[in-house]
Design an enzyme around this catalytic site. Structure first.
Site, mmCIF file in Angstrom:
data_model
loop_
_atom_site.group_PDB
_atom_site.id
_atom_site.type_symbol
_atom_site.label_atom_id
_atom_site.label_comp_id
_atom_site.label_asym_id
_atom_site.label_seq_id
_atom_site.Cartn_x
_atom_site.Cartn_y
_atom_site.Cartn_z
ATOM 1 C CD GLU A 106 -8.919 4.812 -12.277
ATOM 2 O OE1 GLU A 106 -10.099 4.614 -11.931
ATOM 3 O OE2 GLU A 106 -7.962 4.246 -11.717
ATOM 4 C CD GLU B 150 -12.400 1.715 -14.045
ATOM 5 O OE1 GLU B 150 -12.411 1.696 -12.789
ATOM 6 O OE2 GLU B 150 -11.363 1.588 -14.726
#
Length: 922
Positions: free
Chosen positions: A190, A259
């Site tokens: 991320e 995710e």
């Protein structure tokens, strides 16, 4: 006698686990290559649609891993995903830990031995609500270091760890080309969320990380999540609640969802988030409908933040995450120990239902579509209405060749979506009419028959805790018995206690002028750090306060996470927050006064840029106000710190609490303290250690300690740190009376537990317990009553379900019979309801109604039409089951006319059942 039998049972368990581990071979598959194209991963030459289950190995014990992996496989997952956790594997630079809960190799081999693939996200930054985002705290002290940017010291350390993990996987023959399960790796995590904070150095860093990773020669693809500028040889992927609209930065890359947030994390003092399974299934179906090919649940099993591993600040010990498998996991191997049938094996069943079951059906439906999904590069889009659409995957076969010849079948699968949040839609598709509930997707594996709709739940609901004010049923006594079964008793009447000293407790300390950063002193070896100084007040000062009716105040400009303020050994007050101001009125005596500040961290920051700069303790000034001669800046005084370092280059020791230093929570160290018997007079005092012994409950249910009578602190069982506890209540506001799955989800939607302590039960893994004489040590910061600590079992008490004529036949019929040439081979499309006591047997059917029953689980009632022969609809283990008949593990109910409800012919019939589940075998 019972204790001897339980001991035998556990010995057999460990023998079986050892045999299972011994049987794990080095070659799990024939060696195969993993590549990819624009559509999907290509495994052994075949495109694949993949469902992945996130399971973090340190958030469970190794004894739990086999069952967690098996539950994921049973639920339809083909891949197990996990991060690596740098600070767990290298707590001291150059000293590695791959044992116990951090035995990554053992975990990976268990994945392979189950015939599943492995997706390893090395990071090494992981976020994950894990302490310091997975970074070891010693990394802050590397000279000249800046995290996650084009910084030579950081890149050197990062490359060293990533190389260590890749080499370890290679040495253990875990890569696909070695016959292992490992098919996919991730570097960084991320980074796109923070890259702009680092400017050009951030862009240079991400290119370096990508090239470094690929240069290690792992032989499988690498991904970067939330990284839109990932290089062409790295697959950029999506994280979020919804990823159906995501496209990678190149049309040569497949669409991956690394995710899928099926829940959310929880903070102390916050409500508990829940994501409705209908919305989660909708998001997954839409992802595959619109071209996705790999989807990973974050989390499939969340687990527990044991010890001080929770990130923060303020993340709770439970990491349940509203996942399909709940926090407690299960030791299912024990269910089959039939030689000891006289042993009481009770209440196993820890799937979060209906989430696990509804998703299992979804995965089965997607699996039915896989031949069509991989055969077509992109679907045909069909507009069905203003907010309705279809995506059709149709590959026409060569009808001149036999259907048995591979690749020549006519393959067609379709997804029909209604993205209207409010209205049911009736749509025309390929000559047929279909009813689509709001915010739902119907899956047609053969482009004709509906196998699954995301809004129609046919899976059972399992209740692990019953509401005491539940409405009456036809068998009220059974329900009341079940309610009382969960009534936990206090674990001990005999407790011992010892006080934790206030302030400096050892001659080994140091004094400096000014306020030091908390983390620079503790190195996160403890949550606690004492700051101590002494200040003199004259009689005139005291007279001034009395005359004017005022009190001085101690003001801290900025503080994180908790501070307890002690004046002359007495608690004056506390502050809680993340870099917040604290103003605490205090009272001083004439003469010298001791000021002791107990600073606490509650999980280190795990998200954001510049983590290395986020310290702890206090910032700005600490001053006294309300004085006759004006404010006093205490920041410039000399402060004594409870810490000691044998030399300048060594880490501080004797940090934190005296009880921590003596390790009075361990089996070997608890006798070092001067324990005395505890009486009820002193139970509310702060800074106290408590000790007792307790027996584990018989059976195999997961257990938890209930700390609702306590304040804030930490606890250990037989030396194992079960985590932090805190009975901080959440706000009364923010929870809804009912949860509507329709519309986009966020963590504030469908929250529960408002006005109550965020967490009161704390998981104690069975493998950490012995049958009797378990040592429990509790450190209480603020005051609590240990006499009311209880041990509770965690089990499924009630299972129930409801289906109607509008439901679809079970997916097992499709999986058994399949389809050929686009034609379904199932003649019987009757809906069925399946109720299953996982590892247990039904003791009573409390409610059964065939006709038009009303309500939901625990609140069912008969409707205007009810078949007198409703029990005849229910069969158990393929046999007829009379009402209130114990002994069956599974029950099935079918929608059929012969059940005696022909007088309801003009209404849609349904069947509901409410079943109490337990097993008492002697």
């Amino acid at each position: 006698m019972k204790k001897a039998l339980i001991s035998q049972q556990w010995r057999l368990l460990f023998l079986l686990l050892s045999m299972a581990e011994f049987g794990v071979g080095k070659l799990f598959f024939e060696p195969y290559n993993v590549t990819y194209d624009h559509r999907s991963l290509i495994i052994a030459g075949r495109r694949r649609m993949l469902i992945s289950a996130g399971i973090h190995y340190p958030r469970a014990t190794p004894q739990m891993w086999p069952d967690l992996i098996a539950k994921a496989k049973e639920g339809g997952a083909e891949v197990i995903e996990t991060y690596t956790f740098w600070n767990g594997h290298e707590p001291v630079r150059g000293e590695y830990n791959f044992e116990g809960r951090f035995d990554l190799v053992k975990f990976a081999k268990l994945v392979g031995s189950n015939g599943l693939y492995f997706f390893l996200r090395i990071g090494p930054y992981v976020c994950a609500e894990w302490n310091f985002g997975g970074f070891p705290v010693w990394l802050r002290d590397v000279p000249g270091i800046e995290f996650r940017t084009d910084n030579a010291p950081f890149k050197e350390e990062m490359q060293r760890f990533v190389t260590k993990i890749v080499n370890l996987m290679r040495e253990e023959s875990l890569f696909s080309w070695q016959g292992g399960p490992l098919i996919l790796l991730q570097i960084e995590n991320e980074y796109g969320d923070v890259e702009s904070s680092y400017g050009k150095k951030g862009r240079d860093y991400i290119n370096w990380a990508a090239n470094m990773a690929v240069g290690l020669g792992a032989g499988v693809p690498w991904v970067m999540c939330k990284q839109t500028d990932a290089p062409e040889f790295i697959i950029d992927t999506c994280n979020g609640y919804y990823c159906d609209g995501f496209k990678p930065n190149s049309n040569k890359k497949p669409v991956f969802w690394t995710e899928d947030w099926d829940g959310w994390y929880t903070k102390w003092g916050g409500s508990v988030p829940h994501r409705p399974v209908q919305d989660l299934a909708f998001a997954v179906a839409r992802f595959f409908q619109r071209g996705g090919s790999l989807q990973n649940y974050y989390m499939y099993f969340g687990g527990t933040n044991f010890g001080r591993s929770a990130g923060g600040p303020f993340y709770i010990t439970s990491y349940d995450y509203d996942a399909p498998v709940d926090e407690y996991g299960k030791l299912s191997s024990l269910v089959y120990l039939r030689p000891f049938e006289h042993v009481k094996l009770v209440h196993i069943g820890l799937l979060s239902q209906p989430k696990w079951g509804h998703l299992k059906d979804l995965h089965a439906a997607i699996k039915l579509c896989e031949p069509a999904l991989v055969a077509v590069d992109s679907p045909q889009y069909v507009k069905l209405g203003h907010m309705q659409e279809a995506h059709v995957y149709h590959k026409r076969g060569n009808r001149r060749r036999a259907i048995s010849e591979s690749g020549d079948e006519d393959r067609c699968s379709a997804f029909l979506a209604n993205i209207d949040q409010h209205n049911v839609a009736l749509v025309h598709f390929q000559g047929h009419m279909y009813t689509l509930p709001p915010w739902s997707v119907s899956i047609l594996p053969d482009c004709h028959n509906v196998a699954y709709n995301t809004a129609k739940i046919g899976a059972q609901t399992s209740l692990k805790e019953l509401e005491p004010n539940a409405p009456p049923f036809s068998n009220t006594q059974v329900v009341q018995n079940l309610l009382h079964q969960d009534g936990a008793s206090y674990i001990s009447e005999n407790w011992e206690t010892v006080n934790e000293p206030v302030g400096i407790w050892s001659d080994n300390n140091f004094t400096v002028k000014g306020i030091l950063d908390h983390l620079n002193v503790t190195k996160d070896s403890s949550d606690f750090l004492w700051y101590f100084t002494r200040i003199y007040f004259s009689g005139e000062d005291v007279s001034f306060w009395k005359k004017n009716g005022v009190h001085p105040a101690l003001t801290i400009d900025s503080m994180r996470d908790v501070v307890h303020i002690y004046i002359n050994g007495r608690l004056a007050g506390s502050g809680v927050g993340h870099w917040v101001q604290v103003v605490q009125p205090v009272e001083f005596l004439e003469g010298y006064n001791d000021v002791a500040l107990l600073s606490l961290t509650v999980g280190l920051q795990n998200y954001g840029a510049f983590l290395e700069k986020d310290g702890g303790g206090f910032r700005g000034q600490i001053k006294l106000t309300g004085l006759k001669e004006g404010d006093i800046d205490l920041s410039n005084l000399s402060w004594t710190y409870q810490a000691h370092s044998p030399s300048f280059y060594l880490m501080y020791i004797l940090v934190g609490l005296k009880g921590e230093m003596q390790k009075i929570y361990t089996l070997d160290g608890h006798e070092k303290a001067a324990w005395v018997d505890l009486t009820t007079d002193g139970i509310k005092d702060p800074l106290r250690w408590y000790k007792t012994y307790f027996d584990a409950s018989y059976g195999l249910d997961p257990v938890a300690l209930d700390f609702r009578s306590m304040g804030k602190g930490q606890a250990w069982v037989n030396g194992h740190h079960i985590g932090r506890f805190w009975t901080l209540p959440s706000s009364q506001d923010g929870c809804q009376r009912s949860c509507d799955y329709r519309g986009k989800y966020d963590s504030s939607k469908c929250a529960t537990n408002c006005g109550k302590p965020t967490q009161v039960r704390y998981h104690v893994p069975r493998s950490w317990l012995q049958e009797s004489n378990n040592l429990l040590v509790v450190f209480e910061e603020t005051g609590g009553n240990p006499f009311e600590i209880s041990l509770t079992s965690h089990f499924t008490q009630i299972i129930c379900a409801s289906i109607s004529e509008s439901h679809y036949p079970p997916l097992s019929r499709w999986l058994t019979h399949g389809s050929v040439g686009g034609q379904i081979l199932i003649n019987d499309t009757t809906p069925e309801m399946h109720l299953h006591c996982e590892g247990e047997h039904v003791i009573s059917i409390v409610f059964a109604s065939y006709g038009t029953p009303k309500g939901s689980c625990q609140k069912f009632s008969r409707g205007s039409c009810h078949a007198p022969r409703s029990p005849d609809v229910v069969s158990g283990d393929n046999q007829f089951v009379p009402l209130i008949t114990p002994g069956y593990q599974a029950l099935t109910a079918r929608i059929r006319a012969e059940a005696g409800v022909d007088h309801c012919v003009f209404v849609s019939r349904s069947v509901s059942s409410f079943i109490g589940g337990a097993l008492l075998v002697f």
